[in-house]
Write an enzyme that holds these catalytic residues in place. Sequence first.
Site: not given
Length: 362
Positions: A206, A244, A271, A316-317, A330
Amino acid sequence: MKMVFRWFGENNDTVTFQQMKHIPGVEGIAWALHDELPGAEWPMEKILEIKEQAEQAGLHIHVVESVNIHEDIKLGLPSRDKYIENYKRTIAKLAQAGVKVICYNFMPIFDWLRTDLYKEASDGSTALFYEKSKVNGLDPFELVKQINQNSDFTMPGWEPERLQHLTALFEAYKDVTVEDLWDNAKYFLDEIIPFAAEHDVQMAIHPDDPPWPIFGLPRIITSQDHIRKYLQLHDSPYNGLTLCSGSLGANPDNDIIGMIHEFADRIPFTHIRNVRVFDNGDFIETSHRTQDGTVDIKGIVQAFHENDFEGYCRPDHGRHIWDEQCRPGYGLYDRALGIMYLWGLWDAYRQVTTIEGKKVQQ
Ligand code: DNO
């Protein structure tokens, strides 16, 4: 593209398996044994417990995020061999349970970093925020205290157990240079990748979040050149990348679409999320929609599509919307919206053909 949803465990997540199943196209969880500290060998019983729970709900456990790396490995200490052995044993067990991809990071001490978990936007929603000047002027100890005080949840990468040794860790990293970190990464990869290959598990590094050094600690997974170098440290399809978009997108110089084209066959997991980067370098997390941030989410999905991406993807977030009480970043709602946006783009790039009177998407 195979859609998964991050899950932090029964006691540390507000989203249930059933809710995940209600989001179209979600087929698995991205999970971890969050109680196990970095360096520990994961117990098979606990792995199988999660497998059973998830599979009963109709979700698979192909993606683990993350098996964290003990600091001694990143520091290159003699004790690293013991932790690498434990890491291998964990890989073997995960493989046996059906895991295909392990996401991990190589960031010294900290994982992701933000200065505000609930920064309010003009519409009343809140989101994770990074204020550059605050980080530059802040004592890391103060930040750790604030982050843990402001969250009812244990934040991965910021676990109090891990951080109670902060002074000793900073001391240990005092003389570790960027070159040392590269050497220590190579040592780790040379040990782990052949083993992961034997067990048919793809390792997926990551990127550093944010993609620049913080608190004087070195960070190496920050740019296209560095990712290329990392993938070449041990050149194998099992040495892969978790692309990501949000982490890399915090630096607008990163050409994420270029990275997808260049590293396509080394990306088992992605992500996808958006951030808005301000002129002064601060950034806030936004909805996944392209127009809402500075990351070209539409172009990213198109690039994946052009490369016939068959790996795992997760939203993702997300922002905290509709008064949801959830882990910072999340929640269910905004990530579910994010998934539908990603599917919308994905399907728009697919070709619909009619075979024997039936519509088939390719
Ligand atoms: C933050 C996550 C990271 C990520 C790790 C991977 O929300 O994206 O914590 O899981 O860096 O090892």
